[in-house]
Write an enzyme that holds these catalytic residues in place. Structure first.
Site, mmCIF file in Angstrom:
data_model
loop_
_atom_site.group_PDB
_atom_site.id
_atom_site.type_symbol
_atom_site.label_atom_id
_atom_site.label_comp_id
_atom_site.label_asym_id
_atom_site.label_seq_id
_atom_site.Cartn_x
_atom_site.Cartn_y
_atom_site.Cartn_z
ATOM 1 N N ARG A 38 -24.673 1.783 7.950
ATOM 2 C CA ARG A 38 -24.035 2.910 7.636
ATOM 3 C C ARG A 38 -24.503 4.090 8.359
ATOM 4 O O ARG A 38 -23.525 5.117 8.572
ATOM 5 C CB ARG A 38 -24.135 3.403 5.741
ATOM 6 C CG ARG A 38 -24.727 2.582 4.844
ATOM 7 C CD ARG A 38 -24.644 2.843 3.508
ATOM 8 N NE ARG A 38 -26.206 2.611 3.493
ATOM 9 C CZ ARG A 38 -27.097 1.773 1.832
ATOM 10 N NH1 ARG A 38 -26.596 1.660 1.495
ATOM 11 N NH2 ARG A 38 -28.300 1.402 2.769
ATOM 12 N N SER B 247 -25.677 0.648 -3.592
ATOM 13 C CA SER B 247 -26.120 1.340 -4.919
ATOM 14 C C SER B 247 -26.890 1.633 -6.272
ATOM 15 O O SER B 247 -26.643 1.948 -6.722
ATOM 16 C CB SER B 247 -26.193 -0.919 -5.360
ATOM 17 O OG SER B 247 -25.233 -1.403 -4.679
ATOM 18 N N LYS C 135 -36.600 -7.152 -6.265
ATOM 19 C CA LYS C 135 -36.272 -6.099 -6.943
ATOM 20 C C LYS C 135 -36.204 -5.920 -8.728
ATOM 21 O O LYS C 135 -35.147 -7.324 -8.897
ATOM 22 C CB LYS C 135 -34.883 -5.210 -6.709
ATOM 23 C CG LYS C 135 -35.846 -4.450 -5.597
ATOM 24 C CD LYS C 135 -34.068 -3.502 -4.919
ATOM 25 C CE LYS C 135 -34.214 -4.301 -2.755
ATOM 26 N NZ LYS C 135 -32.750 -3.361 -2.560
ATOM 27 N N HIS D 260 -19.441 -1.828 -0.165
ATOM 28 C CA HIS D 260 -19.480 -3.483 0.586
ATOM 29 C C HIS D 260 -18.145 -3.871 -0.020
ATOM 30 O O HIS D 260 -17.984 -5.116 1.085
ATOM 31 C CB HIS D 260 -20.081 -4.077 -1.138
ATOM 32 C CG HIS D 260 -21.070 -3.670 -1.224
ATOM 33 N ND1 HIS D 260 -21.992 -3.796 -2.987
ATOM 34 C CD2 HIS D 260 -22.609 -3.555 -0.722
ATOM 35 C CE1 HIS D 260 -23.265 -3.078 -2.453
ATOM 36 N NE2 HIS D 260 -23.408 -3.201 -1.190
HETATM 37 O O1 PNS Z 1 -28.595 -5.391 -0.958
HETATM 38 P P1 PNS Z 1 -29.281 -5.848 -0.492
HETATM 39 O O2 PNS Z 1 -31.015 -5.413 -0.984
HETATM 40 O O3 PNS Z 1 -29.380 -4.926 1.285
HETATM 41 O O4 PNS Z 1 -29.592 -7.725 0.248
HETATM 42 C C1 PNS Z 1 -30.683 -7.998 0.973
HETATM 43 C C2 PNS Z 1 -30.348 -10.085 0.974
HETATM 44 C C3 PNS Z 1 -29.900 -10.114 -0.102
HETATM 45 C C4 PNS Z 1 -29.252 -9.856 1.437
HETATM 46 C C5 PNS Z 1 -31.806 -9.899 1.948
HETATM 47 O O5 PNS Z 1 -32.946 -9.471 1.221
HETATM 48 C C6 PNS Z 1 -31.494 -11.322 1.731
HETATM 49 O O6 PNS Z 1 -31.500 -12.074 3.132
HETATM 50 N N1 PNS Z 1 -32.403 -12.347 1.131
HETATM 51 C C7 PNS Z 1 -32.625 -13.645 1.389
HETATM 52 C C8 PNS Z 1 -34.834 -13.988 1.350
HETATM 53 C C9 PNS Z 1 -34.449 -14.323 2.687
HETATM 54 O O7 PNS Z 1 -33.828 -14.761 3.998
HETATM 55 N N2 PNS Z 1 -34.922 -13.030 3.313
HETATM 56 C C10 PNS Z 1 -35.738 -12.946 4.999
HETATM 57 C C11 PNS Z 1 -34.654 -12.324 5.081
HETATM 58 S S1 PNS Z 1 -35.331 -11.871 7.319
#
Ligand code: PNS
Length: 161
Positions: A90, A127, A41, A17
């Site tokens: 990745r 993570s 989660k 990150h």
């Molecule tokens: O580390 P992660 O779990 O890949 O992060 C995912 C995250 C938090 C970036 C993604 O789930 C997110 O943007 N969540 C906010 C809700 C949202 O906007 N959802 C629509 C995505 S198209």
């Protein structure tokens, strides 16, 4: 002013990150590390703990700040005048889901997603794997900052005890 967000759950933040955040900081004038606080989660660390760890991790990057967000990432971007989302890739296996999110986000508001290839040394890092390996006593030093390792070890000991 070119502003970007590096969004994620960061449970916990890893060196992978931080590599992406550092590189975003060299590409944009201002970078906000956006910590998703209400994802479904279950988390090992609370939102405040994740924000604290990230704040410590980016302390040496003058154009980087950390903030939590709930709700849509695009709403967070609109509220802060952010037009770029930086995501690390990745491997090709990340691409399908990331592309779908990028296209959904750009359909919701005026925001571009910039994909940055993860440095090869961190391409296996996630993570979830850090937590799993650490839970079973594996050595994750070198994969997360030392202060994250300390908190991770303490949290897992609390959970086990
Ligand atoms: O580390 P992660 O779990 O890949 O992060 C995912 C995250 C938090 C970036 C993604 O789930 C997110 O943007 N969540 C906010 C809700 C949202 O906007 N959802 C629509 C995505 S198209």
């Amino acid at each position: 002013m070119r502003r970007a967000v590096c969004p994620g759950s960061f449970d916990p933040p890893t060196n992978g990150h931080l590599d992406i955040v550092q590189r975003a900081a060299s590409l944009f004038d201002e970078v906000v590390v956006g910590v998703g606080v209400n994802a479904s989660k279950s988390r090992l660390f609370s939102a405040d703990e994740r924000i604290d760890m990230l704040t410590e991790a980016v302390a040496d990057l003058p154009n980087v700040t950390v903030a939590g967000f709930s709700g849509l990432l695009t709403t967070f971007c609109q509220e802060r005048g952010i037009h770029a989302i930086v995501k690390g890739l990745r491997a090709v296996s990340d691409f399908d889901y990331e592309l779908q999110m990028a296209q959904m986000n750009s359909s919701l508001t005026d925001v571009e997603t910039v994909f940055v290839p993860t440095s090869p040394e961190w391409s296996f890092l996630a993570s979830s794997l850090v937590k799993e390996v650490a839970t079973f006593g594996g050595d994750v030093s070198g994969l997360v900052p030392d202060f994250v390792l300390t908190r991770l070890t303490a949290r897992l000991a609390e959970r086990a005890g």
